[in-house]
Design an enzyme around this catalytic site. Structure first.
Site, PDB file in Angstrom:
ATOM      1  N   ASP A 133       0.857  -1.195   0.000  1.00 35.79           N
ATOM      2  CA  ASP A 133       0.000   0.000   0.000  1.00 35.79           C
ATOM      3  C   ASP A 133       0.887   1.236   0.000  1.00 35.79           C
ATOM      4  O   ASP A 133       2.106   1.133   0.201  1.00 35.79           O
ATOM      5  CB  ASP A 133      -0.999   0.005   1.163  1.00 35.79           C
ATOM      6  CG  ASP A 133      -0.352   0.067   2.532  1.00 35.79           C
ATOM      7  OD1 ASP A 133       0.863  -0.214   2.642  1.00 35.79           O
ATOM      8  OD2 ASP A 133      -1.061   0.387   3.508  1.00 35.79           O
ATOM      9  N   TYR A 172       2.876   4.784   0.796  1.00 36.98           N
ATOM     10  CA  TYR A 172       3.487   5.365   1.990  1.00 36.98           C
ATOM     11  C   TYR A 172       2.459   6.234   2.691  1.00 36.98           C
ATOM     12  O   TYR A 172       1.653   6.920   2.046  1.00 36.98           O
ATOM     13  CB  TYR A 172       4.712   6.203   1.619  1.00 36.98           C
ATOM     14  CG  TYR A 172       5.837   5.387   1.025  1.00 36.98           C
ATOM     15  CD1 TYR A 172       6.535   4.456   1.788  1.00 36.98           C
ATOM     16  CD2 TYR A 172       6.207   5.547  -0.312  1.00 36.98           C
ATOM     17  CE1 TYR A 172       7.572   3.712   1.240  1.00 36.98           C
ATOM     18  CE2 TYR A 172       7.252   4.809  -0.865  1.00 36.98           C
ATOM     19  CZ  TYR A 172       7.929   3.889  -0.082  1.00 36.98           C
ATOM     20  OH  TYR A 172       8.948   3.157  -0.624  1.00 36.98           O
ATOM     21  N   PHE A 225       6.386   1.728  -4.052  1.00 37.91           N
ATOM     22  CA  PHE A 225       7.777   1.940  -3.631  1.00 37.91           C
ATOM     23  C   PHE A 225       8.307   3.339  -3.965  1.00 37.91           C
ATOM     24  O   PHE A 225       9.429   3.671  -3.627  1.00 37.91           O
ATOM     25  CB  PHE A 225       8.718   0.889  -4.238  1.00 37.91           C
ATOM     26  CG  PHE A 225       8.497  -0.504  -3.721  1.00 37.91           C
ATOM     27  CD1 PHE A 225       8.907  -0.840  -2.437  1.00 37.91           C
ATOM     28  CD2 PHE A 225       7.878  -1.464  -4.498  1.00 37.91           C
ATOM     29  CE1 PHE A 225       8.703  -2.130  -1.942  1.00 37.91           C
ATOM     30  CE2 PHE A 225       7.668  -2.752  -4.015  1.00 37.91           C
ATOM     31  CZ  PHE A 225       8.082  -3.087  -2.735  1.00 37.91           C
ATOM     32  N   HIS A 262      11.334  -9.578   0.606  1.00 37.22           N
ATOM     33  CA  HIS A 262      10.988  -8.163   0.486  1.00 37.22           C
ATOM     34  C   HIS A 262      12.233  -7.303   0.718  1.00 37.22           C
ATOM     35  O   HIS A 262      13.123  -7.689   1.483  1.00 37.22           O
ATOM     36  CB  HIS A 262       9.907  -7.816   1.514  1.00 37.22           C
ATOM     37  CG  HIS A 262       9.233  -6.516   1.282  1.00 37.22           C
ATOM     38  ND1 HIS A 262       9.742  -5.322   1.760  1.00 37.22           N
ATOM     39  CD2 HIS A 262       8.101  -6.207   0.616  1.00 37.22           C
ATOM     40  CE1 HIS A 262       8.936  -4.347   1.410  1.00 37.22           C
ATOM     41  NE2 HIS A 262       7.929  -4.846   0.708  1.00 37.22           N
TER      42      HIS A 262
END
Length: 222
Positions: free
Chosen positions: A65, A67, A78, A188
């Protein structure tokens, strides 16, 4: 809010955005933005589709989701706005990219519009979030919509590279047809995962370019 998409996506998603759940989703998102501080700005909710047309699509990166800090999110997973400090996960992405490709200069901006314009769909599972409350819009029906987007790409396109980073993205990408697409998986890029040896050394950036080149497509200028 009546969402509009890049025309190529509007055609591909025409049936999906007519479904009752999507109307409910947009209504819920409108209410969230009216009653709370939410990100990204509402006009950037579908920025991932605006920058990368369906016709030009070459790579899909799946995030969780946006920031949730003030002025950070710009609608691309990102990615942060110019002038915002590069977040830890993105810093690790850049670090692996540099080591993989042997580049010298570390990016000074975390704005990934330059990737999106080259045919990379930077898709978050949820396209909105409340300020200072990560994953706060998970209960909305964004997941249904983004699952449908991934499935459409898998069905309608060929030779797409899917970059699947972390267990959450792996679940989102479980139904991708791997017989006609390249799916690259790793841990990740968050510091916790990366420091456990699950991120660095995946060489996804060079693998992506080799695959694209083998299919007669232009490589990504990472």
């Amino acid at each position: 809010m009546q969402p509009t998409f890049n025309p190529s996506w509007q055609f591909i998603l025409a049936d999906e955005i007519q479904k009752p759940y999507f109307s409910d989703l947009i209504k819920s998102v409108d209410e969230e933005y009216q009653n709370h501080s939410c990100f990204p700005p509402k006009e950037l909710l579908f920025a991932a589709f605006d920058y990368c047309s369906f016709d030009d699509l070459k790579v899909v990166i799946i995030g969780q989701d946006p920031y949730h800090g003030f002025n950070e999110a710009n609608g691309l997973c990102f990615s942060v706005n110019d002038g915002i400090k590069i977040p830890p996960s993105l810093r690790n992405i850049f670090r692996e990219m540099n080591e993989d490709l042997g580049t010298i200069f570390f990016p000074t901006s975390g704005n990934l519009e330059r990737w999106a314009k080259q045919g990379i769909l930077l898709l978050n599972a949820s396209l909105s979030v409340r300020m200072d409350s990560p994953n706060s819009h998970k209960h909305l029906k964004w997941g249904t919509f983004t699952d449908a987007v991934i499935q459409k790409i898998s069905e309608e396109k060929e030779n797409i590279v899917f970059l699947i980073w972390g267990s959450f993205a792996q679940k989102k990408g479980a139904k991708i047809d791997r017989s006609k697409h390249l799916v690259l998986e790793s841990g990740h890029p968050s510091p916790m995962s990366a420091n456990q040896g699950k991120w660095f050394g995946n060489k996804h950036f060079s693998q992506t370019n080799r695959y694209l080149k083998s299919k007669g497509k232009n490589e990504i200028e990472w």
